[in-house]
Design a protein around this motif. Structure first.
Motif, PDB file in Angstrom:
ATOM      1  N   ASP A   1       0.859  -1.174   0.000  1.00 30.20           N
ATOM      2  CA  ASP A   1       0.000   0.000   0.000  1.00 30.20           C
ATOM      3  C   ASP A   1       0.901   1.231   0.000  1.00 30.20           C
ATOM      4  N   LEU A   2       0.694   2.152  -0.954  1.00 27.49           N
ATOM      5  CA  LEU A   2       1.556   3.327  -1.039  1.00 27.49           C
ATOM      6  C   LEU A   2       1.279   4.339   0.063  1.00 27.49           C
ATOM      7  N   ASP A   3       0.328   4.049   0.925  1.00 27.26           N
ATOM      8  CA  ASP A   3       0.151   4.803   2.166  1.00 27.26           C
ATOM      9  C   ASP A   3       1.217   4.296   3.145  1.00 27.26           C
ATOM     10  N   VAL A   4       2.214   5.141   3.449  1.00 29.20           N
ATOM     11  CA  VAL A   4       3.340   4.727   4.286  1.00 29.20           C
ATOM     12  C   VAL A   4       2.881   4.182   5.630  1.00 29.20           C
ATOM     13  N   SER A   5       1.776   4.708   6.152  1.00 26.83           N
ATOM     14  CA  SER A   5       1.325   4.283   7.475  1.00 26.83           C
ATOM     15  C   SER A   5       0.886   2.821   7.499  1.00 26.83           C
ATOM     16  N   ARG A   6       0.696   2.203   6.334  1.00 32.53           N
ATOM     17  CA  ARG A   6       0.302   0.797   6.278  1.00 32.53           C
ATOM     18  C   ARG A   6       1.445  -0.113   5.819  1.00 32.53           C
ATOM     19  N   LEU A   7       2.599   0.482   5.550  1.00 32.01           N
ATOM     20  CA  LEU A   7       3.725  -0.293   5.058  1.00 32.01           C
ATOM     21  C   LEU A   7       4.122  -1.400   6.023  1.00 32.01           C
ATOM     22  N   HIS A   8       4.100  -1.086   7.326  1.00 28.48           N
ATOM     23  CA  HIS A   8       4.508  -2.085   8.319  1.00 28.48           C
ATOM     24  C   HIS A   8       3.625  -3.327   8.294  1.00 28.48           C
ATOM     25  N   LEU A   9       2.356  -3.165   7.902  1.00 26.28           N
ATOM     26  CA  LEU A   9       1.450  -4.314   7.816  1.00 26.28           C
ATOM     27  C   LEU A   9       1.726  -5.124   6.553  1.00 26.28           C
ATOM     28  N   GLY A  10       1.990  -4.444   5.429  1.00 30.26           N
ATOM     29  CA  GLY A  10       2.265  -5.133   4.173  1.00 30.26           C
ATOM     30  C   GLY A  10       3.547  -5.937   4.209  1.00 30.26           C
ATOM     31  N   ILE A  11       4.475  -5.538   5.057  1.00 34.89           N
ATOM     32  CA  ILE A  11       5.773  -6.210   5.129  1.00 34.89           C
ATOM     33  C   ILE A  11       5.685  -7.550   5.869  1.00 34.89           C
ATOM     34  N   GLN A  12       4.793  -7.653   6.851  1.00 37.04           N
ATOM     35  CA  GLN A  12       4.797  -8.813   7.740  1.00 37.04           C
ATOM     36  C   GLN A  12       4.635 -10.160   7.028  1.00 37.04           C
ATOM     37  N   PRO A  13       3.758 -10.293   6.003  1.00 42.23           N
ATOM     38  CA  PRO A  13       3.684 -11.592   5.303  1.00 42.23           C
ATOM     39  C   PRO A  13       5.005 -11.999   4.665  1.00 42.23           C
ATOM     40  N   PHE A  14       5.768 -11.017   4.166  1.00 41.86           N
ATOM     41  CA  PHE A  14       7.062 -11.326   3.563  1.00 41.86           C
ATOM     42  C   PHE A  14       8.080 -11.741   4.629  1.00 41.86           C
ATOM     43  N   VAL A  15       7.966 -11.155   5.836  1.00 39.64           N
ATOM     44  CA  VAL A  15       8.845 -11.553   6.939  1.00 39.64           C
ATOM     45  C   VAL A  15       8.597 -13.025   7.284  1.00 39.64           C
ATOM     46  N   LYS A  16       7.324 -13.406   7.341  1.00 38.88           N
ATOM     47  CA  LYS A  16       6.993 -14.803   7.646  1.00 38.88           C
ATOM     48  C   LYS A  16       7.501 -15.746   6.559  1.00 38.88           C
ATOM     49  N   LYS A  17       7.484 -15.266   5.312  1.00 38.04           N
ATOM     50  CA  LYS A  17       7.888 -16.115   4.187  1.00 38.04           C
ATOM     51  C   LYS A  17       9.403 -16.219   4.050  1.00 38.04           C
ATOM     52  N   TYR A  18      10.112 -15.074   4.201  1.00 41.56           N
ATOM     53  CA  TYR A  18      11.538 -15.048   3.892  1.00 41.56           C
ATOM     54  C   TYR A  18      12.456 -15.014   5.114  1.00 41.56           C
ATOM     55  N   GLY A  19      11.925 -14.677   6.301  1.00 48.13           N
ATOM     56  CA  GLY A  19      12.769 -14.680   7.491  1.00 48.13           C
ATOM     57  C   GLY A  19      13.019 -13.304   8.068  1.00 48.13           C
ATOM     58  N   ASN A  20      13.942 -13.238   9.029  1.00 50.83           N
ATOM     59  CA  ASN A  20      14.160 -12.019   9.810  1.00 50.83           C
ATOM     60  C   ASN A  20      15.065 -10.985   9.150  1.00 50.83           C
ATOM     61  N   VAL A  21      15.659 -11.318   8.013  1.00 43.18           N
ATOM     62  CA  VAL A  21      16.390 -10.319   7.223  1.00 43.18           C
ATOM     63  C   VAL A  21      15.896 -10.457   5.787  1.00 43.18           C
ATOM     64  N   ILE A  22      15.113  -9.492   5.331  1.00 43.66           N
ATOM     65  CA  ILE A  22      14.564  -9.563   3.975  1.00 43.66           C
ATOM     66  C   ILE A  22      14.881  -8.285   3.212  1.00 43.66           C
ATOM     67  N   SER A  23      14.859  -8.377   1.903  1.00 44.62           N
ATOM     68  CA  SER A  23      15.150  -7.219   1.059  1.00 44.62           C
ATOM     69  C   SER A  23      13.931  -6.834   0.242  1.00 44.62           C
ATOM     70  N   VAL A  24      13.721  -5.542   0.108  1.00 42.76           N
ATOM     71  CA  VAL A  24      12.692  -4.993  -0.778  1.00 42.76           C
ATOM     72  C   VAL A  24      13.275  -3.755  -1.453  1.00 42.76           C
ATOM     73  N   ASN A  25      12.773  -3.457  -2.627  1.00 43.29           N
ATOM     74  CA  ASN A  25      13.223  -2.273  -3.360  1.00 43.29           C
ATOM     75  C   ASN A  25      12.061  -1.317  -3.555  1.00 43.29           C
ATOM     76  N   PHE A  26      12.252  -0.069  -3.148  1.00 45.28           N
ATOM     77  CA  PHE A  26      11.275   0.981  -3.417  1.00 45.28           C
ATOM     78  C   PHE A  26      11.839   1.804  -4.572  1.00 45.28           C
ATOM     79  N   GLY A  27      11.467   1.451  -5.802  1.00 44.92           N
ATOM     80  CA  GLY A  27      12.112   2.049  -6.960  1.00 44.92           C
ATOM     81  C   GLY A  27      13.573   1.672  -6.942  1.00 44.92           C
ATOM     82  N   TYR A  28      14.456   2.681  -6.935  1.00 51.01           N
ATOM     83  CA  TYR A  28      15.892   2.421  -6.893  1.00 51.01           C
ATOM     84  C   TYR A  28      16.456   2.447  -5.473  1.00 51.01           C
TER      85      TYR A  28
END
Length: 504
Positions: free
Chosen positions: A60-87
């Motif tokens: 969600d491009l609403d920054v205030s919801r970013l922390h919620l969108g990240i959690q499924p990826f944490v469960k999938k990939y572990g405690n150190v994960i990478s994401v790219n916001f554009g560059y």
């Protein structure tokens, strides 16, 4: 006829050449994007990124919801994960052991703040929050000295908070138990504490100029989390020319900077270098020690930016926490009843709460800490940047990577909390005594921890206890309180109305 055919062939060839050119250009751009953003060996895992935009549209491009969108990826990939916001290459760190290793054990590699375009547009490398290097070291040290000199840890500042709590209680009492929105009264009260340190004065709750200042600050907190502001940070060379919320954001910042600039000019009129009255006076005195302004961060622009950083840091988080507190104790009347009982037993009704009462009030203290945990004001902490190629948990983090600390996961970790998703003050009690947990980090830790943690803790205890001493908080009839949060850089409750019924 031949001329027409020749012209047609020429047009077709031109069109083919144009498409060939465009396809070639697109191919080169895709290749450049791949080469620039391909993951090095042992780079943290994460979701597949798209060309140019990275993982931007997977959240969600609403920054205030970013922390919620990240959690499924944490469960999938572990405690150190990478994401790219554009560059912008980013790594999210979760779990107490890795968080401690990153921001204390490897602190020197994680001290810097990233250079976000919107922040750079307004502040450059000035202030405290997003500055780095010499500027940050000088301004942080100076700010801590000023906080101490002007009362932090002393009875004088405690009395200032008690006086402001009296004004807040009086203002809320004027509502006579009828429904009202506590937002700006609380902002005003909390803001007055840091303003007494920065500007040497407090502002009445009906002061139109200060109310306008609070509303500007509130708009900034919301608009910095907007989709257009996010896109500005990712693609500044494009979005700086486009209309939208980001332009209003910059305009509002300039208005706040002008307010501080005028306060600075007013101070100069009767400034006595040997007897500083507040932060501005002390900063002006410090500036005189450095005739060569190129060797120091003590200049007028930094005075303005640091004052604004202190104002926001000293107002936003504490006022949000108090608004969450009133909401949670309204939704949990059994908790409110226990707080009332403890206040009646320890303080009674005849005197103001003091910090000396804190040790005798473990339940009230536990409630405040549970509000901080559940309110989750800064869910991904303030971002950091890797200053040298590093290795964390076996993963390679290249220099320049933005680092986000996953406080949301930490504060809702079922391994750390018995009922992670339930408001439960017992999380901070052991055998009836208050006990702070190691996995509780709302103010972060290490050298980049919030410099105003002690001030915030004092304010929260005195303000909350003073309000609970005088009122019972209830929802208006036929209005169900919501625990949802609004869009913003910090997590604040959506607007709500409440009834403050005087306690006899």
């Amino acid at each position: 006829m031949l001329a027409i055919a020749t012209c047609l062939v020429a047009n077709i060839c031109s069109a083919i050449h144009l498409w060939t050119l465009l396809l070639t250009l697109l191919t080169l751009l895709l290749l450049a994007d791949y080469l620039k953003n391909r993951r090095p060996k042992n780079y943290p895992p994460g979701p597949r990124r798209l060309p140019f935009v990275g993982n931007l549209f997977q959240f969600d491009l609403d920054v205030s919801r970013l922390h919620l969108g990240i959690q499924p990826f944490v469960k999938k990939y572990g405690n150190v994960i990478s994401v790219n916001f554009g560059y912008i290459s980013s790594v999210i760190i979760s779990g107490l052991p890795l968080i401690k290793e990153a921001i204390t054990g490897m602190e020197q590699n994680f001290l810097k703040r990233p250079s976000l375009a919107a922040r750079q547009h307004v502040f450059k490398n000035n202030g405290i929050v997003f500055s780095s290097g010499q500027t940050w070291k000088e301004q942080r040290k100076f700010a801590l000295t000023i906080l101490k000199n002007f009362g932090l840890g002393k009875k004088s500042l405690e009395q200032c908070i008690q006086e402001e709590a009296y004004h807040l209680v009086k203002a809320i009492g004027e509502e006579k138990g009828q429904p009202f929105d506590p937002h700006f009264r609380i902002n005003n009260a909390v803001g007055n504490i840091i303003c007494s340190i920065i500007f040497g004065e407090r502002f009445e709750y009906d002061d139109n100029q200060f109310q306008e200042l609070l509303k500007l600050a509130d708009e900034i907190i919301c608009s910095e989390a907007s989709m257009m502001s996010v896109l500005y940070n990712v693609f500044p060379s494009i979005f700086k020319y486009l209309p939208g919320p980001q332009q209003k954001l910059f305009s509002n910042w300039e208005k706040l900077k002008l307010f501080v600039s005028r306060m600075m000019d007013s101070h100069r009129e009767d400034w006595n270098p040997s007897a500083p009255r507040d932060f501005i006076d002390a900063f002006l005195t410090e500036m005189t020690k450095y005739p060569d302004k190129t060797t120091t961060s003590f200049n007028e622009e930094n005075l303005i930016c640091t004052a604004l950083d202190l104002f926001f840091a000293g107002t936003e988080t504490t006022s949000n926490t108090l608004r969450w507190a009133l909401l949670y104790i309204t939704v949990n009347p059994e908790v409110q009843e226990k707080v009332h009982s403890e206040i009646d037993r320890v303080i009674g009704h005849g005197r103001h709460p003091t910090l000396d009462d804190q040790d005798s009030m473990p339940y009230t203290n536990a409630v405040i800490h549970e509000v901080l945990r559940m309110g989750n004001i800064i869910p991904l902490n303030v971002p950091r940047e890797v200053t040298a190629d590093s290795t964390l948990a076996g993963f390679y983090l290249p220099k320049g990577t933005m680092v986000l600390i996953n406080l949301t996961d930490l504060h809702r970790d079922p391994k750390e909390w018995d009922t992670p998703n339930v408001f439960n003050p017992e999380h901070f009690l052991e055998n009836g005594q208050f006990k702070k947990k190691e996995s509780f980090l709302p103010f972060s830790m290490g050298k980049r921890a919030c410099p105003g943690e002690q001030l915030a803790s004092c304010e929260l205890f005195i303000f909350f206890t003073a309000l609970m001493q005088k009122f019972t908080f209830k929802s208006p009839i036929n209005e169900k309180p919501s625990l949802k949060f609004r869009m913003g850089l910090t997590l604040a409750p959506v607007s709500y109305r409440i009834c403050a019924v005087p306690r006899l």
